[in-house]
Design a protein around this motif. Structure first.
Motif, mmCIF file in Angstrom:
data_model
loop_
_atom_site.group_PDB
_atom_site.id
_atom_site.type_symbol
_atom_site.label_atom_id
_atom_site.label_comp_id
_atom_site.label_asym_id
_atom_site.label_seq_id
_atom_site.Cartn_x
_atom_site.Cartn_y
_atom_site.Cartn_z
ATOM 1 N N ILE A 178 0.816 -1.134 0.092
ATOM 2 C CA ILE A 178 -0.298 0.011 0.021
ATOM 3 C C ILE A 178 0.827 1.219 0.203
ATOM 4 C CG2 ILE A 178 -1.517 1.277 1.392
ATOM 5 C CD1 ILE A 178 -2.957 -1.305 2.417
ATOM 6 N N ALA A 179 1.996 1.316 0.708
ATOM 7 C CA ALA A 179 2.727 2.315 0.777
ATOM 8 C C ALA A 179 3.394 2.780 -0.615
ATOM 9 C CB ALA A 179 4.076 2.197 1.749
ATOM 10 N N TYR A 180 3.757 1.698 -1.267
ATOM 11 C CA TYR A 180 4.338 1.835 -2.714
ATOM 12 C C TYR A 180 3.333 2.364 -3.545
ATOM 13 C CZ TYR A 180 5.965 0.706 -7.242
ATOM 14 O OH TYR A 180 6.294 0.689 -8.601
ATOM 15 N N ARG A 181 1.924 1.903 -3.377
ATOM 16 C CA ARG A 181 0.766 2.393 -4.457
ATOM 17 C C ARG A 181 0.716 3.855 -4.007
ATOM 18 N NH1 ARG A 181 -1.444 -1.357 -7.296
ATOM 19 N NH2 ARG A 181 -2.304 0.311 -8.311
ATOM 20 N N LEU A 182 0.586 4.249 -2.639
ATOM 21 C CA LEU A 182 0.395 5.560 -2.491
ATOM 22 C C LEU A 182 1.407 6.454 -2.681
ATOM 23 C CD1 LEU A 182 -0.938 5.291 1.079
ATOM 24 C CD2 LEU A 182 -2.114 5.964 -0.834
ATOM 25 N N SER A 183 2.677 5.985 -2.677
ATOM 26 C CA SER A 183 3.558 7.148 -3.529
ATOM 27 C C SER A 183 3.543 7.275 -4.833
ATOM 28 C CB SER A 183 5.214 6.340 -2.903
ATOM 29 O OG SER A 183 5.347 5.207 -3.802
ATOM 30 N N GLN A 184 3.008 6.381 -5.502
ATOM 31 C CA GLN A 184 2.738 6.483 -6.867
ATOM 32 C C GLN A 184 1.569 7.536 -6.935
ATOM 33 O OE1 GLN A 184 2.169 2.388 -8.268
ATOM 34 N NE2 GLN A 184 4.036 2.754 -9.536
ATOM 35 N N LEU A 185 0.663 7.611 -6.122
ATOM 36 C CA LEU A 185 -0.450 8.432 -6.143
ATOM 37 C C LEU A 185 -0.155 9.849 -6.189
ATOM 38 C CD1 LEU A 185 -3.696 8.567 -6.435
ATOM 39 C CD2 LEU A 185 -3.626 8.409 -3.956
ATOM 40 N N SER A 186 0.826 10.113 -5.044
ATOM 41 C CA SER A 186 1.411 11.546 -4.918
ATOM 42 C C SER A 186 2.618 11.676 -3.957
ATOM 43 C CB SER A 186 0.499 12.360 -3.939
ATOM 44 O OG SER A 186 0.579 13.590 -3.228
ATOM 45 N N PRO A 187 3.561 12.350 -4.165
ATOM 46 C CA PRO A 187 4.776 12.322 -3.514
ATOM 47 C C PRO A 187 4.446 12.539 -1.987
ATOM 48 C CG PRO A 187 5.246 13.675 -5.468
ATOM 49 C CD PRO A 187 3.669 13.246 -5.580
ATOM 50 N N SER A 188 3.379 13.326 -1.905
ATOM 51 C CA SER A 188 3.126 13.791 -0.512
ATOM 52 C C SER A 188 2.711 12.292 0.639
ATOM 53 C CB SER A 188 1.957 14.627 -0.265
ATOM 54 O OG SER A 188 0.958 13.972 -0.676
ATOM 55 N N VAL A 388 -7.930 8.820 -9.170
ATOM 56 C CA VAL A 388 -8.435 7.306 -8.995
ATOM 57 C C VAL A 388 -7.461 6.852 -8.114
ATOM 58 C CG1 VAL A 388 -9.190 5.095 -10.027
ATOM 59 C CG2 VAL A 388 -9.800 7.330 -10.972
ATOM 60 N N VAL A 389 -7.776 6.177 -7.183
ATOM 61 C CA VAL A 389 -6.924 5.280 -6.083
ATOM 62 C C VAL A 389 -6.926 3.859 -6.720
ATOM 63 C CG1 VAL A 389 -6.518 4.403 -4.042
ATOM 64 C CG2 VAL A 389 -7.237 6.648 -4.085
ATOM 65 N N GLY A 390 -5.476 3.079 -6.664
ATOM 66 C CA GLY A 390 -5.183 2.071 -7.540
ATOM 67 C C GLY A 390 -5.502 1.777 -8.773
ATOM 68 N N MET A 391 -5.150 0.619 -9.097
ATOM 69 C CA MET A 391 -5.309 0.436 -10.732
ATOM 70 C C MET A 391 -6.809 0.112 -10.967
ATOM 71 S SD MET A 391 -2.487 0.282 -11.933
ATOM 72 C CE MET A 391 -2.433 -0.871 -13.268
ATOM 73 N N VAL A 392 -7.113 0.250 -12.431
ATOM 74 C CA VAL A 392 -8.447 -0.027 -12.857
ATOM 75 C C VAL A 392 -8.364 -1.648 -13.416
ATOM 76 C CG1 VAL A 392 -10.170 0.428 -14.547
ATOM 77 C CG2 VAL A 392 -8.922 2.313 -13.284
#
Length: 397
Positions: A178-188, A388-392
């Motif tokens: 989850i941490a890796y996917r969140l870092s892809q969503l935003s650097p914050s 959008v959070v996560g993959m589609v």
């Protein structure tokens, strides 16, 4: 202090004068003059000198091939190569074949000062490199000792809490994902994953002081401590991790793990983004894992309980990614024909395999919907402002 070693490969003429220049250039220099190639190989293979100076007129080795030969035969990454040349064409050749620095030989005071300056700089670099390696060894020793105490704490957790091995294993893997996917969503949303992993391994360390009756209860019920003892769990965890000064963020994650997203948690009533992202991740994955491995809920029941409390107890982005992690790692999902794609690659006629949910918690489209052009345009437009959070995931045709 060890001497700064310089290997001099002399030319055909007498090299005593240049040796004297080297000896007097810095008080901590140790000069070795070689007379045959076997001696060079022996000295280099036994650790290697800090600096090698080669006279271009030498007959011991081929000056143009020497850097390549040195790289092939020994580890010369910490050895500085200096060529002593007589003509400008030799200077250009020396740089081209791999020497770090080239000096045109003139037995003048300028040459002496040039050599002195270079060796002083190299000696400081050499000493700094030695200090760095020493610090690395000391850091490794400290890390090994810290890992030893982490293992001790894990064993204590496992002895007192039967479900702890399963919860910790799930929390560790899912939190890092989850941490890796969140870092892809935003650097914050970047988080120190090493510290997060330690916190996941020690998720229940603050409960070791509790009596058996409290250990069988969840720490919170609907965001409120389930007992007086459980209300002290975050502070106890922080106290236990105080001596592990190498992991300050892991301590912070465990201290703030039970802060509710709406600000009603404990111990400090932090709210929203004031709660460290690592703590928000840890809260969601541990609560889910305990519902499954301690309370015996099914995965769908546990996810439903978690989803009912997002925005209030949990960060909805973490909840959405937990749902994706649990769904996409299940046997049922992998046995189906689901394909993760980018939003830009959606085309009319595709059927969604999972809900499409944004970072703000809006459900743009439910699982099972067959998309048309207008719906895809709406998803893409909304994604530009509220990602959008996560993959589609779509059903493979």
């Amino acid at each position: 202090m060890d001497a700064f070693s310089v290997l001099l490969i002399p030319g055909a003429q007498e090299s005593t004068l240049f040796e004297q220049i080297l000896v007097h250039s810095t008080p901590n220099v140790h000069v070795v003059i070689v007379s045959e190639q076997q001696e060079i190989e022996r000295l280099c293979s036994s650790g290697g000198p800090a600096c090698i100076m080669l006279d271009w007129a030498t007959e011991i080795v081929n000056p143009e091939l020497f850097p390549r030969q040195l790289r092939r035969d020994v580890d010369e990454t910490n050895t500085y190569l200096i060529a002593l040349v007589y003509q400008y064409d030799q200077l250009y050749t020396a740089y081209r074949v791999g020497y770090n620095y080239v000096i045109t030989i003139e037995y003048t005071r300028a040459t002496y000062y040039t050599v002195t300056s270079i060796l002083h700089l190299l000696e400081r670099l050499w000493q700094s490199t030695k200090n760095y390696h020493q610090l690395q060894l000391e850091l490794q020793a400290v890390t090994t000792k810290a890992e030893h105490w982490i293992n001790v704490l894990e064993r204590l957790m496992y002895q007192r809490i039967p479900e702890a091995p399963l919860v910790a294993s799930f929390a560790r893997e899912s939190a890092l994902w989850i941490a890796y996917r969140l870092s892809q969503l935003s650097p914050s949303f970047s988080v120190d994953r090493e510290q997060l992993e330690i916190a996941a391994r020690l998720y229940a360390v603050g409960r070791l002081h509790l009596p058996d009756a409290d250990l069988s209860k969840p720490v919170t019920r609907d965001g409120v401590p389930s007992s007086i003892g459980n209300a002290t769990v975050p502070e106890r965890a922080a106290q236990v991790l105080d001596p592990l000064v190498e992991y300050p963020l892991a301590r912070l994650f465990l201290l703030t793990m039970y802060e509710n997203y709406d600000g009603t948690g404990f111990p400090n009533r932090l709210q929203g983004w004031h709660i460290p992202i690592g703590a928000r991740i840890l809260r969601v994955v541990v609560d889910y894992a305990e519902m499954v491995f301690r309370d015996g809920m099914s995965s769908s029941q546990a996810l439903s309980c978690i989803e009912q409390s997002w925005h209030r107890l949990y960060d909805q982005r973490v909840v959405v990614l937990l749902d994706e992690y649990v769904t996409t790692t299940s046997t049922e999902f992998h046995s189906g024909n689901y394909l993760p794609i980018r939003i830009e690659d959606l085309v009319p006629g595709m059927t969604l395999g999972r809900d499409v949910i944004t970072a703000a918690g809006h459900k743009l489209a439910p699982a099972g919907m067959t998309l048309n052009a207008a719906q895809i345009e709406r998803i893409i437009t909304h994604h530009a402002l509220d990602p959008v959070v996560g993959m589609v995931y779509v059903v493979r045709q």
